[in-house]
Design an enzyme around this catalytic site. Structure first.
Site, PDB file in Angstrom:
ATOM      1  N   ASP A 123       0.839  -1.206   0.000  1.00 34.28           N
ATOM      2  CA  ASP A 123       0.000   0.000   0.000  1.00 34.28           C
ATOM      3  C   ASP A 123       0.866   1.244   0.000  1.00 34.28           C
ATOM      4  OD1 ASP A 123       0.876  -0.471   2.645  1.00 34.28           O
ATOM      5  OD2 ASP A 123      -0.796   0.643   3.487  1.00 34.28           O
ATOM      6  N   ARG A 135       6.205   4.315   5.434  1.00 33.11           N
ATOM      7  CA  ARG A 135       5.981   4.293   6.882  1.00 33.11           C
ATOM      8  C   ARG A 135       6.096   2.876   7.429  1.00 33.11           C
ATOM      9  NH1 ARG A 135      -0.141   5.902   5.816  1.00 33.11           N
ATOM     10  NH2 ARG A 135      -1.083   3.835   5.635  1.00 33.11           N
ATOM     11  N   ASP A 136       5.768   2.727   8.687  1.00 34.43           N
ATOM     12  CA  ASP A 136       5.888   1.409   9.337  1.00 34.43           C
ATOM     13  C   ASP A 136       4.701   0.532   8.940  1.00 34.43           C
ATOM     14  OD1 ASP A 136       3.879   2.805  10.543  1.00 34.43           O
ATOM     15  OD2 ASP A 136       4.580   2.512  12.600  1.00 34.43           O
ATOM     16  N   GLU A 137       4.543   0.318   7.641  1.00 35.25           N
ATOM     17  CA  GLU A 137       3.399  -0.470   7.188  1.00 35.25           C
ATOM     18  C   GLU A 137       3.837  -1.336   6.005  1.00 35.25           C
ATOM     19  OE1 GLU A 137      -0.223   1.582   7.390  1.00 35.25           O
ATOM     20  OE2 GLU A 137      -1.256   0.254   6.022  1.00 35.25           O
ATOM     21  N   ASP A 165      -6.198  -2.648  -1.848  1.00 38.14           N
ATOM     22  CA  ASP A 165      -5.490  -1.695  -2.705  1.00 38.14           C
ATOM     23  C   ASP A 165      -5.178  -2.309  -4.069  1.00 38.14           C
ATOM     24  OD1 ASP A 165      -5.187  -1.143   0.148  1.00 38.14           O
ATOM     25  OD2 ASP A 165      -3.945   0.554  -0.452  1.00 38.14           O
ATOM     26  N   TRP A 206     -11.798  -5.788   0.093  1.00 40.12           N
ATOM     27  CA  TRP A 206     -10.467  -6.317   0.393  1.00 40.12           C
ATOM     28  C   TRP A 206     -10.457  -7.819   0.089  1.00 40.12           C
ATOM     29  CZ3 TRP A 206     -11.835  -1.585   1.555  1.00 40.12           C
ATOM     30  CH2 TRP A 206     -10.866  -0.620   1.705  1.00 40.12           C
ATOM     31  N   GLU A 263      -2.222   8.986  -0.524  1.00 47.90           N
ATOM     32  CA  GLU A 263      -3.230   8.148   0.142  1.00 47.90           C
ATOM     33  C   GLU A 263      -4.511   8.933   0.394  1.00 47.90           C
ATOM     34  OE1 GLU A 263      -1.956   6.949   4.026  1.00 47.90           O
ATOM     35  OE2 GLU A 263      -3.318   5.215   4.016  1.00 47.90           O
ATOM     36  N   HIS A 292       0.784   6.119  -2.600  1.00 49.72           N
ATOM     37  CA  HIS A 292      -0.238   5.081  -2.461  1.00 49.72           C
ATOM     38  C   HIS A 292      -0.871   4.909  -3.833  1.00 49.72           C
ATOM     39  CE1 HIS A 292      -1.106   3.970   1.690  1.00 49.72           C
ATOM     40  NE2 HIS A 292      -2.294   3.527   1.339  1.00 49.72           N
TER      41      HIS A 292
HETATM   42  C1  RAM Z   1      -4.502   1.728   5.528  1.00 48.05           C
HETATM   43  C2  RAM Z   1      -4.062   2.002   4.140  1.00 48.05           C
HETATM   44  C3  RAM Z   1      -4.322   0.857   3.205  1.00 48.05           C
HETATM   45  C4  RAM Z   1      -5.727   0.366   3.343  1.00 48.05           C
HETATM   46  C5  RAM Z   1      -5.996   0.003   4.756  1.00 48.05           C
HETATM   47  C6  RAM Z   1      -7.414  -0.453   5.004  1.00 48.05           C
HETATM   48  O1  RAM Z   1      -3.579   1.039   6.231  1.00 48.05           O
HETATM   49  O2  RAM Z   1      -4.735   3.134   3.679  1.00 48.05           O
HETATM   50  O3  RAM Z   1      -4.088   1.314   1.915  1.00 48.05           O
HETATM   51  O4  RAM Z   1      -5.967  -0.748   2.521  1.00 48.05           O
HETATM   52  O5  RAM Z   1      -5.758   1.106   5.598  1.00 48.05           O
END
Ligand code: RAM
Length: 869
Positions: A462, A466-468, A475, A532, A745, A766
């Site tokens: 995504d 960041r820490d993700e 996405d 999703w 995003e 994003h």
């Molecule tokens: C956040 C990001 C990501 C999304 C989720 C649900 O972490 O925006 O892109 O899919 O939420």
């Protein structure tokens, strides 16, 4: 073109480089060029193998994309050269194509003799994760001089880089990539023939935590997700001229040591002390007397898989556009492009001097704004060995950044190549291009391409900063059609979808992101979420539309079916999915910043719509796969859910219970309305709402990709163009006011006053909302597939918005498909290209249709009636 067909671009599966492949019977594709009107009637495949020339019979077929391997399966480690020739109805065979070299990797668990090795750890002495220092492993060996060829099959728990005799092997980054390690661990194959010497040799490996045991995820993250020891699994096979083979495999005879990397994390960055380098460590003759032993650790060779897509590589280097001295030894570097990669520096200075490189996507008040990175430190540190110049780039980390701050920079000047940003991502072939007369729209399109590049890093993520950095299913579900137009992402996504299937929960729940890691209360345990979870039904189909790959549908069918069966169990008796947690139209601009799921469109309307749409897809998949009963069953269910949707969410006057753009767009695009009149009325209402919103964006993740296509599908091009060209926030072009070079995003990741959005989630890279690019391709330029793999192409140019010309090109499985239109005062002129093996048609704005055979054609219509807006 001649009367005799020419065959080129023979390919195996979706491999860009079919070296070390895992398919013993790879499907074959090719592209043909021939005179207009020629059609393939039969093909023949020849493979030159170690035991001679093998030829298939002539296969009577018009197919040229992913045809079944027509010969005996390949053996492990087998090399062959494949050629194809074709003939038309006149029986005149063309020449053989240029050969494609294929080499298989290790195909069975028994092909592996190497064991996974890890630096020796006396019981109980395992260091806490904070102190783990990436190790080096090495081994010396002797080789006779008569080397015919040598291959290295290699993977790791963690990340690895290999050197042989002091020279790096290959150019892959972050190998072996991120898969669902418990189930599948990729290995890579390298040709190392040129690395070897007659006599003494040495092989060395750098290892680092990577995804295997490094800290991943948000809210502090988690380490040791797959295990707590890094390990190397390497098998070097040297084939001698007499056919004998010498194998040097990772085993207890290797030695380990600490290396000059003091720490390395994907999120945190890397710290390197060049004073601690071990010169000569990967060459023979190095004294490893003080190195430790290694332990064998467990890895089931049955879980080792060959790659189906290309590796992550450096694909571009970018020089700074601006370097500013912030204070005496602090530089601010602007690379002019938000990108994913790392900074390489060339510096001189005294031993022990340390430079610190921090990264950020945006500035605030003239300094890096690192708050959006949350828990990702994204900081690299380099300590000089002295006596430079010294060139360094971190090995096992990536950052998302446009700006870097370098502290400790000395020497005043910035010689040309002293600071370079190196761009990294999965090295897919570019296959799609778009351009038009509006430069802002072109910049938007480039930003989409950059966000794709930054987020296709082994898995589809995504966000990269960041820490993700997780493989969010929603996405890519939204973005896959756009991605498949722009890049050949089929190999990479084939692997990722496999992981989605293996990580799908027993009850059919699809994780929010794959690979699945703990994500705090909101995401763990995963719950079935519309938009999703639907990735399993929609994305294989989107990829199939682009590639014609029925094998992917076969491989993913069960996963798709399990998902819709789960939702069927969750839905009420009428077919409404009206219970449970949902993200709804995530990041609707009207949702409060701290509650992005609280959009204005009924979450269950969205859930039911997706349920119906996925059912429809599973029915289509079943039809392609020849599963007639299941096709009927899922089709009937889809019809029932559509009925329930209409009864519940569409009022008798045609308005929807959620009178929002997302509701109408979903109903239109997911084919949920009963007839043409209902579609027309929904289109009208959608256009009214879009106008009422001043042509700004009023939709979130779910609605945004659908609004412009829904407007176009119902004849409201004018409205769609007005949205495209809107500059006020929220809009696609708004970000350009803030010099955006990637897609954000949030519509207002940067607020109109130039400050960074205070929200927790504020990524500047994003891809999801960039899905509008597919509407640019299919509608503004007007290039779309109307049969899988672009075997039938439809050109649907829809000029509007003052745009005077537009073009799109796609390198399809059959060859190049292209359109360029130009609108002059009196005429709309369209030039189209259709490759051999495909057919096309132009659907003109005035409703007329021109049928096209293969070839390049120019045609025109009066301009009156040609514009949509
Ligand atoms: C956040 C990001 C990501 C999304 C989720 C649900 O972490 O925006 O892109 O899919 O939420």
């Amino acid at each position: 073109m001649t009367g005799i067909p020419t065959v080129a671009d023979v390919a195996a599966e979706h491999h860009r480089e079919p070296f070390g492949i895992g398919e013993a019977a790879p499907r074959i594709s090719w592209k043909t060029t021939a005179t207009t009107g020629w059609r393939q009637h039969a093909y023949q495949v020849e493979a030159v193998r170690s035991d001679g020339r093998h030829r298939s019979d002539w296969v009577i077929s018009q197919d040229s994309v992913l045809v079944p391997w027509p010969l005996q399966p390949l053996a492990p480690r087998e090399m062959c050269e494949v050629r194809v020739r074709v003939r038309g109805a006149d029986q005149v065979a063309g020449d053989w194509s240029p050969p494609l070299r294929i080499e298989t990797g290790l195909l069975a668990p028994t092909d592996w003799t190497a064991r996974a090795i890890s630096p020796h750890e006396p019981d109980g002495s395992r260091p806490p994760s904070a102190e783990r220092r990436p190790p080096l492993l090495r081994k010396e060996f002797t080789i006779r001089g008569d080397v015919e060829r040598a291959r290295l099959y290699v993977t790791a728990h963690g990340l690895y880089e290999i050197e042989i005799n002091g020279r790096r092997v290959g150019d892959h980054a972050l190998a072996p990539g991120w898969t669902s390690y418990h189930h599948r661990l990729r290995y890579q194959t390298h040709d190392v023939t040129d690395h070897l010497n007659a006599g003494a040799n040495a092989i060395g490996a750098w290892l680092a935590d990577g995804w295997y045991r490094g800290r991943l995820g948000f809210g502090g993250g988690h380490a040791d997700l797959y295990g707590d020891r890094v390990a190397l699994l390497a098998q070097l096979e040297v084939v001698h001229r007499d056919g004998t083979v010498t194998v040097v495999a990772s085993d207890p005879s290797w030695r380990a040591s600490r290396g000059p990397i003091l720490s390395s994390g994907l999120l945190d960055g890397e710290t390197f002390d060049a004073r601690q380098e071990r010169p000569g460590w990967s060459s023979p003759g190095f004294d490893d007397g003080d190195w430790s032993l290694v332990d064998i650790v467990a890895r089931d060779p049955a879980t080792l898989v060959a790659p189906t897509g290309p590796p992550v590589r450096c694909t571009e280097e970018i020089a700074p556009v601006l370097v500013t001295a912030l204070d005496a030894d602090r530089l601010l570097v602007d690379f002019g492009q938000n990108l994913v990669g790392r900074v390489r520096i060339t510096v001189s200075g005294p031993a022990g001097h340390t430079l610190v490189i921090r990264h950020a996507e945006v500035l605030q008040d003239g300094e890096l704004c690192v708050r959006p990175l949350r828990g990702a430190a994204s900081t690299d540190r380099y300590t000089l060995r002295g006596g430079g110049p010294e060139t360094w780039e971190p090995r096992f980390t990536l950052h998302g950044f446009r700006y870097a701050e370098i502290t400790g920079w000395r020497g005043g000047g910035f010689p040309g190549r002293a600071i370079v940003a190196r761009v990294y991502h999965t090295d897919m072939a570019r296959t799609g291009w778009f351009e038009c007369s509006n430069d802002q729209v072109n910049r938007l399109h480039q930003n989409v391409v950059w966000s794709l590049r930054g987020n296709f890093v082994d898995i589809p993520t995504d966000c990269p900063q960041r820490d993700e950095r997780l493989g969010w299913t929603g996405d890519i579900q939204i973005f896959a059609p756009t991605a498949a137009f722009l890049y050949d992402c089929h190999g990479m996504l084939t692997s990722w979808l496999r992981d989605v299937a293996v990580e799908q929960h027993d009850d059919g729940t699809v994780p929010w992101y794959v690979p699945e890691i703990p994500g705090g209360e909101q995401w763990t345990p995963a719950r079935p979420g519309a938009g999703w979870g639907d990735v399993v039904a929609l994305t294989p189909w989107d990829l199939y539309r682009a590639s014609g790959d029925t094998g992917l549908l076969a491989a993913q069918y069960d996963s798709a079916r399990r998902w819709v069966d789960l939702v069927t169990a969750l839905a009420d008796a009428s077919g409404l999915w009206n219970r449970g947690y949902q993200l709804g139209d995530w990041l609707d601009p009207f949702a409060p910043p701290d509650d992005p799921g609280a959009g204005r469109t009924d979450r269950h309307l969205i859930a039911t719509a997706y349920y119906a749409w996925s059912l429809r897809h599973v029915a289509w998949m079943a039809a392609v796969l020849g599963r007639g009963d299941e096709r009927r069953r899922y089709q009937q269910l889809a019809d029932r859910v559509r009925q329930a949707f209409g009864d519940e969410y569409v009022r008798p006057d045609g308005l929807m219970t959620s009178d929002t753009q997302t509701a109408y767009a979903v109903a239109l695009q997911f084919d949920l309305l009963p007839n043409a009149a209902a579609r027309a009325s929904a289109g009208r209402r959608l256009a009214e709402l879009v106008a009422a919103g001043g042509h700004t964006i009023q939709t979130g993740f779910v609605g945004t990709p659908l609004v412009a296509p829904a407007l176009s599908a119902t004849g409201h091009h004018h409205s769609a163009y007005a949205m495209l060209l809107q500059q006020e926030c929220p809009s696609w072009l708004y970000a350009l006011k803030h010099d955006a070079t990637t897609v954000w995003e949030r519509w207002d990741s940067m607020l109109p006053d130039g400050t960074v959005n205070p929200g927790e989630m504020t990524s500047f890279n994003h891809y999801a909302l960039g899905a509008v690019a597919q509407w640019l391709h299919t509608t503004v330029a007007g290039l779309d597939a109307s049969a899988p793999g672009y075997r039938e192409v439809v050109f649907r140019p829809r000029p509007g918005g003052g745009i005077t010309w537009a073009s799109a090109t796609h390198e399809s499985p059959y060859g190049r498909v292209a359109i360029r239109w130009e609108l002059a005062e009196t005429e709309l002129t369209v030039e189209t290209t259709v490759p051999t093996g495909a057919t096309g048609r132009i659907e003109w704005p005035d409703g007329t249709v021109t049928a096209l055979a293969a070839g390049t054609t120019t045609s025109s219509r009066p301009a009156a009636g040609s514009t949509g807006g």
